[in-house]
Design an enzyme around this catalytic site. Sequence first.
Site, PDB file in Angstrom:
ATOM      1  N   HIS A   1       4.550 -11.425  12.319  1.00 55.42           N
ATOM      2  CA  HIS A   1       3.453 -11.051  11.360  1.00 55.42           C
ATOM      3  C   HIS A   1       3.145 -12.230  10.432  1.00 55.42           C
ATOM      4  O   HIS A   1       3.518 -12.222   9.146  1.00 55.42           O
ATOM      5  CB  HIS A   1       4.232  -9.766  10.501  1.00 55.42           C
ATOM      6  CG  HIS A   1       3.289  -8.938   9.691  1.00 55.42           C
ATOM      7  ND1 HIS A   1       2.561  -9.563   8.617  1.00 55.42           N
ATOM      8  CD2 HIS A   1       3.280  -7.655   9.634  1.00 55.42           C
ATOM      9  CE1 HIS A   1       2.186  -8.677   8.025  1.00 55.42           C
ATOM     10  NE2 HIS A   1       2.278  -7.342   8.550  1.00 55.42           N
TER      11      HIS A   1
ATOM     12  N   GLU B   1      -1.372 -11.773  13.603  1.00 58.10           N
ATOM     13  CA  GLU B   1      -0.069 -11.463  14.163  1.00 58.10           C
ATOM     14  C   GLU B   1      -0.149 -11.428  15.636  1.00 58.10           C
ATOM     15  O   GLU B   1      -1.094 -10.573  16.136  1.00 58.10           O
ATOM     16  CB  GLU B   1       0.294 -10.031  13.563  1.00 58.10           C
ATOM     17  CG  GLU B   1       0.063 -10.012  11.925  1.00 58.10           C
ATOM     18  CD  GLU B   1       0.428  -8.690  11.662  1.00 58.10           C
ATOM     19  OE1 GLU B   1       0.822  -7.836  11.937  1.00 58.10           O
ATOM     20  OE2 GLU B   1      -0.511  -8.392  10.447  1.00 58.10           O
TER      21      GLU B   1
HETATM   22  C1  BG6 Z   1       0.058  -5.039   8.964  1.00 62.85           C
HETATM   23  C2  BG6 Z   1      -0.696  -3.614   9.097  1.00 62.85           C
HETATM   24  O1  BG6 Z   1       0.302  -5.562  10.083  1.00 62.85           O
HETATM   25  O2  BG6 Z   1       1.041  -5.032   7.786  1.00 62.85           O
HETATM   26  C3  BG6 Z   1      -0.948  -2.997   7.639  1.00 62.85           C
HETATM   27  O3  BG6 Z   1      -1.551  -3.652   9.772  1.00 62.85           O
HETATM   28  C4  BG6 Z   1       0.172  -3.094   6.590  1.00 62.85           C
HETATM   29  O4  BG6 Z   1      -1.464  -1.652   7.796  1.00 62.85           O
HETATM   30  C5  BG6 Z   1       0.493  -4.491   6.582  1.00 62.85           C
HETATM   31  O5  BG6 Z   1      -0.327  -2.881   5.443  1.00 62.85           O
HETATM   32  C6  BG6 Z   1       1.938  -4.704   5.614  1.00 62.85           C
HETATM   33  O6  BG6 Z   1       3.004  -3.881   5.856  1.00 62.85           O
HETATM   34  P1  BG6 Z   1       4.272  -3.948   4.960  1.00 62.85           P
HETATM   35  O7  BG6 Z   1       5.062  -3.045   5.558  1.00 62.85           O
HETATM   36  O8  BG6 Z   1       4.905  -5.316   5.283  1.00 62.85           O
HETATM   37  O9  BG6 Z   1       3.638  -3.720   3.839  1.00 62.85           O
END
Ligand code: BG6
Length: 286
Positions: free
Chosen positions: A160, A262
Amino acid sequence: MNSPSQSLFTLTQGAGGLPKLTLFAPDGARAEIYLHGAQITSWVPAGGAERFFMSRNSQFSSDTPIRGGIPVIFPQFGTTGPLAQHGFARLMEWEFMSAQAIATRASAVFSLRDTEDSRRLWDYPFAAELTVLLGDNQLAVTLAITNIGPKPMTFTSALHTYFAVADLAATTVENLAGIQYRDAAAGWTDHQQTQPALGFMGEVNRIYFNAPAELCLSEPTRTTLIRSEGFADTVIWNPSATKCPTMPDLEPTDYQRFVCVEAAAIGNPIELAPGERWQGTQTLLA
Ligand code: BG6
């Protein structure tokens, strides 16, 4: 250039007292990796500048994910299953296994096994390994998962990556023309991208299915090539001025400072028979 006596890595206490490995490539590149989540929080190519966004409001505590760098998402992407958003690997303490220098590059390997806690949430024995390869203007991150249990297992996953950007309005991700995507910011509707470039004028939260193996993050003063292997999909996310202020570990204007691209396996979850191994790599070229 590092001097020959400069160490390959140091293991120190990072923010919040969490253990942090700093990896030094012989060519002068540097990366920081927290054992919490095996999360890379910094990448500085030789002679270059920081390439990753890290939130100043990130918690750095054992029960919360770190906000920025490269969270490792396993065994569930997003809210696509019964687990908490993005699964548990980013919340677990990984083990540092080894580091070595290979010509101009350095690599480090981290490992995670299922625990009683993880099996309570997801009843599958697994061996996960994250390999970080640094140097020559590249950062290559490989996630490998082996099913070490007696029954087949299925999971989704992502690396990510939070790229630091200096001018969001002038930043695009290129090479997306013709790709099918699901738009979470527009009620999870399905579309086909017509333009090669995606800009960031509002909330962006898209899963591109069967995305090209190479994308380009284009900024006015630099580009970053983003290659993926083994991960069929790509998620592109920016929370915008509307959603960013609702996220407690981001400052309200932080959406201007990053773009997430990602490498992901979501559309076709990975299925592993007992003993089978899968791996996926995201390689970034500065
Ligand atoms: C992204 C998702 O990969 O991660 C989003 O598509 C999400 O929907 C974002 O808000 C962040 O997620 P988190 O759990 O780290 O706040």
